[in-house]
Enzyme design. Structure first.
Site, PDB file in Angstrom:
ATOM      1  N   HIS A  76      -4.912 -33.111  17.222  1.00  0.00           N
ATOM      2  CA  HIS A  76      -3.607 -34.396  18.542  1.00  0.00           C
ATOM      3  C   HIS A  76      -2.652 -33.202  18.508  1.00  0.00           C
ATOM      4  O   HIS A  76      -1.561 -33.672  18.944  1.00  0.00           O
ATOM      5  CB  HIS A  76      -3.398 -34.947  16.880  1.00  0.00           C
ATOM      6  CG  HIS A  76      -4.303 -36.233  16.094  1.00  0.00           C
ATOM      7  ND1 HIS A  76      -4.653 -37.205  16.580  1.00  0.00           N
ATOM      8  CD2 HIS A  76      -5.383 -35.936  15.307  1.00  0.00           C
ATOM      9  CE1 HIS A  76      -5.920 -37.682  16.804  1.00  0.00           C
ATOM     10  NE2 HIS A  76      -5.621 -36.859  15.616  1.00  0.00           N
ATOM     11  N   LYS A 128       9.439  -0.442  14.739  1.00  0.00           N
ATOM     12  CA  LYS A 128       9.754  -0.407  13.426  1.00  0.00           C
ATOM     13  C   LYS A 128      10.536   0.503  13.127  1.00  0.00           C
ATOM     14  O   LYS A 128      11.866   1.039  12.940  1.00  0.00           O
ATOM     15  CB  LYS A 128       8.490   0.576  12.426  1.00  0.00           C
ATOM     16  CG  LYS A 128       7.745  -1.047  11.624  1.00  0.00           C
ATOM     17  CD  LYS A 128       7.145  -0.252  10.673  1.00  0.00           C
ATOM     18  CE  LYS A 128       5.674  -0.845  10.346  1.00  0.00           C
ATOM     19  NZ  LYS A 128       4.012  -0.078   9.298  1.00  0.00           N
ATOM     20  N   GLY A 183      -5.537  -1.811   5.018  1.00  0.00           N
ATOM     21  CA  GLY A 183      -4.259  -3.014   4.252  1.00  0.00           C
ATOM     22  C   GLY A 183      -4.825  -4.604   4.990  1.00  0.00           C
ATOM     23  O   GLY A 183      -4.575  -5.863   3.573  1.00  0.00           O
ATOM     24  N   ARG A 184      -5.777  -4.997   5.685  1.00  0.00           N
ATOM     25  CA  ARG A 184      -6.300  -6.246   6.409  1.00  0.00           C
ATOM     26  C   ARG A 184      -7.407  -5.733   5.376  1.00  0.00           C
ATOM     27  O   ARG A 184      -7.737  -6.903   5.876  1.00  0.00           O
ATOM     28  CB  ARG A 184      -5.747  -6.127   7.783  1.00  0.00           C
ATOM     29  CG  ARG A 184      -6.464  -5.377   8.286  1.00  0.00           C
ATOM     30  CD  ARG A 184      -6.532  -4.840   9.576  1.00  0.00           C
ATOM     31  NE  ARG A 184      -6.484  -4.074  11.072  1.00  0.00           N
ATOM     32  CZ  ARG A 184      -6.065  -2.693  10.917  1.00  0.00           C
ATOM     33  NH1 ARG A 184      -5.179  -2.959  10.106  1.00  0.00           N
ATOM     34  NH2 ARG A 184      -6.572  -2.101  11.415  1.00  0.00           N
ATOM     35  N   GLU A 207      -5.306  -6.501  14.658  1.00  0.00           N
ATOM     36  CA  GLU A 207      -4.394  -5.152  14.414  1.00  0.00           C
ATOM     37  C   GLU A 207      -5.655  -5.161  14.574  1.00  0.00           C
ATOM     38  O   GLU A 207      -5.363  -3.531  14.925  1.00  0.00           O
ATOM     39  CB  GLU A 207      -3.886  -5.303  12.728  1.00  0.00           C
ATOM     40  CG  GLU A 207      -3.134  -4.607  12.687  1.00  0.00           C
ATOM     41  CD  GLU A 207      -2.315  -4.266  11.056  1.00  0.00           C
ATOM     42  OE1 GLU A 207      -0.730  -5.001  11.726  1.00  0.00           O
ATOM     43  OE2 GLU A 207      -3.113  -4.609   9.838  1.00  0.00           O
ATOM     44  N   LYS A 210       0.446  -1.328   0.624  1.00  0.00           N
ATOM     45  CA  LYS A 210       0.102   0.148   0.554  1.00  0.00           C
ATOM     46  C   LYS A 210       0.993   1.114   0.426  1.00  0.00           C
ATOM     47  O   LYS A 210       0.627   2.327  -0.752  1.00  0.00           O
ATOM     48  CB  LYS A 210      -1.005   0.078   1.235  1.00  0.00           C
ATOM     49  CG  LYS A 210      -1.777   0.822   1.276  1.00  0.00           C
ATOM     50  CD  LYS A 210      -2.975   0.911   2.823  1.00  0.00           C
ATOM     51  CE  LYS A 210      -3.857   2.109   2.643  1.00  0.00           C
ATOM     52  NZ  LYS A 210      -4.487   1.789   3.889  1.00  0.00           N
ATOM     53  N   GLU A 246      10.390  -4.741   4.771  1.00  0.00           N
ATOM     54  CA  GLU A 246      10.386  -5.955   3.750  1.00  0.00           C
ATOM     55  C   GLU A 246      10.149  -6.068   2.643  1.00  0.00           C
ATOM     56  O   GLU A 246      11.130  -6.887   2.065  1.00  0.00           O
ATOM     57  CB  GLU A 246       9.640  -6.739   5.189  1.00  0.00           C
ATOM     58  CG  GLU A 246       9.776  -7.570   7.186  1.00  0.00           C
ATOM     59  CD  GLU A 246       8.788  -5.677   7.582  1.00  0.00           C
ATOM     60  OE1 GLU A 246       8.711  -4.908   6.774  1.00  0.00           O
ATOM     61  OE2 GLU A 246       9.194  -6.350   9.120  1.00  0.00           O
TER      62      GLU A 246
HETATM   63  O1  F6P Z   1       3.041  -2.828  10.009  1.00  0.00           O
HETATM   64  C1  F6P Z   1       1.738  -2.946   9.461  1.00  0.00           C
HETATM   65  C2  F6P Z   1       0.920  -2.751   8.503  1.00  0.00           C
HETATM   66  O2  F6P Z   1       1.106  -1.370   8.087  1.00  0.00           O
HETATM   67  C3  F6P Z   1      -0.112  -3.603   8.230  1.00  0.00           C
HETATM   68  O3  F6P Z   1      -1.197  -1.951   8.403  1.00  0.00           O
HETATM   69  C4  F6P Z   1      -0.290  -3.994   6.384  1.00  0.00           C
HETATM   70  O4  F6P Z   1      -1.140  -4.549   5.578  1.00  0.00           O
HETATM   71  C5  F6P Z   1       1.208  -4.424   6.395  1.00  0.00           C
HETATM   72  O5  F6P Z   1       2.527  -3.030   7.669  1.00  0.00           O
HETATM   73  C6  F6P Z   1       1.832  -3.960   4.993  1.00  0.00           C
HETATM   74  O6  F6P Z   1       2.064  -2.751   4.611  1.00  0.00           O
HETATM   75  P1  F6P Z   1       2.149  -2.246   2.807  1.00  0.00           P
HETATM   76  O7  F6P Z   1       0.915  -2.896   1.888  1.00  0.00           O
HETATM   77  O8  F6P Z   1       2.031  -0.870   2.759  1.00  0.00           O
HETATM   78  O9  F6P Z   1       3.408  -2.973   2.370  1.00  0.00           O
END
Ligand code: F6P
Length: 544
Positions: free
Chosen positions: A384, A505, A267-268, A353, A206, A212
Site C-alpha cells: 500500500h 567521521k 561488526g555486521r 557496507e 567492537k 554515538e
Molecule cells: O561506522 C561503521 C561501523 O564501523 C560499522 O562497521 C560498525 O558495525 C559500527 O560502525 C559500530 O562500530 P563499533 O561496534 O566499533 O562501535
C-alpha cells in the site's frame, strides 16, 4: 576482473538472447512443474522457490559456471580455514567459528579460537540466566526489568532485529530497548520510561570508541548518577561487549562485566558473538544457542552442497544476473512477517557496507557494478506504499519475499490473508496483465487499458520457513551473510572492510568543535556550502 571471465562473456551473449522472453511463457509450457522442481530447494529448514526468475536452465548453468570461475568454492574454503581474506585490514573472517559445533576446531594465525569462544558463551549463559532469573539485581537489590543495548551499526542492527523477530519467545525476560542514534531524543525518550534502579545498560561496541555509542553511554551513566545510583554501584548497572579491554576499563565498567569478542569478526557479522548478549537476555540463552545452531546448519550447507544446489550461491548469482546483466540498480527485501520487519534494515548494512565498494582486491577499479541499493519493509504494508513502482515503474526491482508458514502469534484468519497476499504479489509480478486480458473483461477505453496493463516479467524469490524460530532465523541470517560473501567474491572485492565510512567521521570532529567551541566556521577552510550551514547551526545553538 570478473568481466574477463569466460562465463561472464557467455552470459552477456545469453542475456541478449533471452532478455525479452516473458517468464509466463515458461510457466505456460507443459514442463512448468519441472521448472519449479529444478528451480527450488530446501536447506537448513528454509525452502527457496527461485523459479520466478528470468532464467532458463542454460542461464542457471552459466551462472554456476561464473561462480566457479570466479573462485567461490576456493574463497569459501579460505574463509573457513581462517585465512586473512580481509586483506586490507589483514584479518581472518571467522564468524562461522562462533556458531560452530562444540567439537570443531578453528584457528586464527595458528592459534585455536574455540576455547575462548566457549568461555565467553559460558559466561553469557551464566550472566543472562542470572539477570532473567532475578539473581542479578540492581544496586538497591531490585530485579532488572529493562535492558538497554547501546550500540550502533553492527552492534545494534543484528541484535535489535533478532530480539524483534523472537519477541514472542521472551517468556518473562526483561524488556529490551535499543539506542543507537547520537540524536539525544532516542536515549532521552527511552530513559524517561525507565527506573534506574531496575535498568541494566549494555554498552556494545567492537572498538569502544564509536562517537554515538560513547556519547549515549556517558549520558546513561549521568542518568544513573542523577537517579540515585552511586558511582561505586554502577557496576551493577553496566556490562560491556567489546574487543577493547583498555577502553572498557577506562570508561569505568568492571572488566568482570565485559564480554569479549575479537577483531576477526566484522561488526555486521557479529550478532553470533557476545554482541548477542542482548538476545540471550531477551529470549534466554537456550534460544540464543538455537540461533547459533540454525546459522551452523546453513554453514554446513554452504560448505558442502554443490554450487547448483547451494542456496547462498544461487541467491548470490541471481543477484549478479540482475545487477550486472540487466543493470537493475536496487533490490527489495519484503518479509511477510511483522516479526521480521527489521530484517531489511539489517540486510542494508550487511550488503551495502560489505559490497558497496568500487575497488578490487588488487587495487584496480571494478569494471562492473557492485552492490545494489537494498531496501524494503514488512508486507503487506509495502503493497500500500511502494509496490506500485515494483509492478509498473520504469525500472525493474527484483524482490525477495520471505514468509513463515505459521505465524508467531495467531489471530483467526489473519495468516492465510498474509500468505495469500505474499504469493499473489509474486504471481502478479511474474505474470502481469495484458491488454487482451483487460479487453476480454469488457473494457474498451484504450487509454485506461494502457494504464491498467502490467508488463509482468518482474523477478522474485520466495523463501519460506515453517515458523519464526531461533533456528530458522539463524539459518536465514547466515544465508544472507553467505550470499553477500558470494557476490563479493564474484566482484573480486573485500566484503569485510568499510573504509568508506571513515571520511565523514573524520570531518565531523572539527565541525563539532566549530559548532560548540570558539572557532569560527569561516576560519576552517570548509567549502562555502558547509561553512554557511555551520554558521546557521552555530547561531541556533547560541554561538557567535
Ligand atoms: O561506522 C561503521 C561501523 O564501523 C560499522 O562497521 C560498525 O558495525 C559500527 O560502525 C559500530 O562500530 P563499533 O561496534 O566499533 O562501535
Amino acid at each position: 576482473m570478473p568481466t574477463d571471465l569466460h562465463a561472464w562473456h557467455s552470459l552477456l551473449q545469453h542475456h541478449e538472447a533471452i532478455r525479452e522472453t516473458p517468464m509466463r511463457e515458461w510457466f505456460a509450457a507443459g514442463d512448468a512443474a519441472q521448472r519449479v522442481e529444478q528451480f527450488s530447494l530446501e536447506a537448513a529448514g528454509l525452502y527457496l522457490d527461485f523459479s520466478k526468475n528470468r532464467i532458463t536452465p542454460r542461464t542457471f548453468a552459466l551462472l554456476m559456471q561464473l561462480a566457479d570461475e570466479a573462485g567461490v568454492p576456493k574463497r569459501r574454503d579460505a574463509m573457513f580455514a581462517g585465512d586473512h581474506i580481509n586483506a586490507t585490514e589483514d584479518r581472518a573472517v571467522l564468524h562461522i567459528a562462533l556458531r560452530a559445533a562444540p567439537g570443531a576446531s578453528f584457528k586464527v594465525d595458528g592459534k585455536p579460537v574455540m576455547p575462548a569462544i566457549h568461555d565467553v558463551l559460558a559466561r553469557m549463559r551464566v550472566f543472562s540466566e542470572r539477570v532473567r532469573g532475578g539473581g542479578w539485581t540492581g544496586a538497591t537489590g531490585k530485579r532488572i526489568t529493562d535492558v538497554i543495548n547501546i550500540g550502533i551499526g553492527g552492534s545494534d542492527l543484528g541484535p535489535r532485529m533478532v530480539c524483534r523477530a523472537l519477541s514472542h519467545l521472551a517468556g518473562g525476560g526483561p524488556r529490551m530497548h535499543f539506542v543507537s542514534n547520537v540524536d539525544g531524543t532516542e536515549l532521552a525518550e527511552t530513559l524517561e520510561r525507565l527506573d534506574p534502579e531496575q535498568t541494566l545498560v549494555i554498552v556494545c561496541s567492537k572498538t569502544f570508541t564509536t562517537l554515538e555509542t560513547m556519547a549515549n553511554a556517558n549520558s546513561a551513566r549521568q542518568w544513573f548518577l542523577a537517579g540515585g545510583v552511586a558511582e561505586h554501584q554502577l557496576a551493577r548497572h553496566f556490562a560491556a561487549v567489546s574487543t577493547n579491554l583498555e577502553a572498557v576499563r577506562a570508561f569505568g565498567i568492571d572488566p568482570a562485566n565485559m564480554f569479549e569478542f575479537w577483531d576477526w569478526i566484522g561488526g555486521r557479522f557479529s550478532l553470533w558473538s557476545s554482541v548477542g548478549l542482548s538476545i540471550a537476555l531477551a529470549v534466554g540463552f537456550d534460544a540464543f544457542d538455537d540461533l547459533l545452531a540454525g546459522g551452523r546448519a546453513m554453514d554446513e550447507h554452504f560448505g558442502s552442497a554443490p554450487l547448483a544446489r547451494n542456496m547462498p550461491v544461487i541467491l548470490g548469482m541471481l543477484g549478479i544476473w540482475y545487477r550486472n546483466f540487466f543493470g537493475m540498480p536496487t533490490s527489495c527485501m519484503a518479509p511477510y512477517s511483522t516479526s521480521l520487519e527489521l530484517f531489511p534494515a539489517f540486510l542494508q548494512q550487511l550488503e551495502m557496507e560489505s559490497n558497496g565498494k568500487s575497488v578490487q582486491l588488487d587495487g584496480r577499479h571494478v569494471r562492473a557494478h557492485t552492490a545494489p541499493v537494498v531496501w524494503g519493509s514488512a508486507g503487506t504494508n509495502g503493497q500500500h506504499a511502494y509496490f506500485q513502482l515494483i509492478h509498473q515503474g520504469s525500472q525493474i526491482v527484483p524482490v525477495d519475499f520471505v514468509a513463515p508458514l505459521r505465524p508467531p502469534r495467531e489471530l483467526p484468519g489473519h495468516h492465510a490473508k498474509l500468505l495469500a497476499n505474499c504469493f499473489a504479489q509474486a504471481e502478479a509480478l511474474m505474470r502481469g496483465r495484458s491488454a487482451e486480458e483487460l479487453r476480454a473483461t469488457g473494457l474498451s477505453d484504450e487509454i485506461r487499458i494502457a494504464h491498467m496493463v502490467f508488463e509482468g516479467n518482474r523477478p522474485s524469490n520466495t523463501l519460506l520457513m515453517d515458523d519464526v524460530t531461533p533456528h530458522t532465523l539463524g539459518a536465514l541470517i547466515a544465508l544472507y551473510e553467505h550470499r553477500t560473501f558470494v557476490q563479493g567474491v564474484v566482484w573480486n572485492i573485500n566484503s569485510f572492510d568499510q573504509w568508506g565510512v571513515e571520511l565523514g567521521k573524520i570531518l565531523a570532529k572539527p565541525i563539532e568543535g566549530e559548532l560548540t567551541g570558539g572557532q569560527a566556521a569561516s576560519a576552517s577552510g570548509h567549502d562555502a556550502s558547509t561553512g554557511a550551514l555551520i554558521a546557521r547551526a552555530r547561531a541556533a545553538l547560541g554561538g557567535a
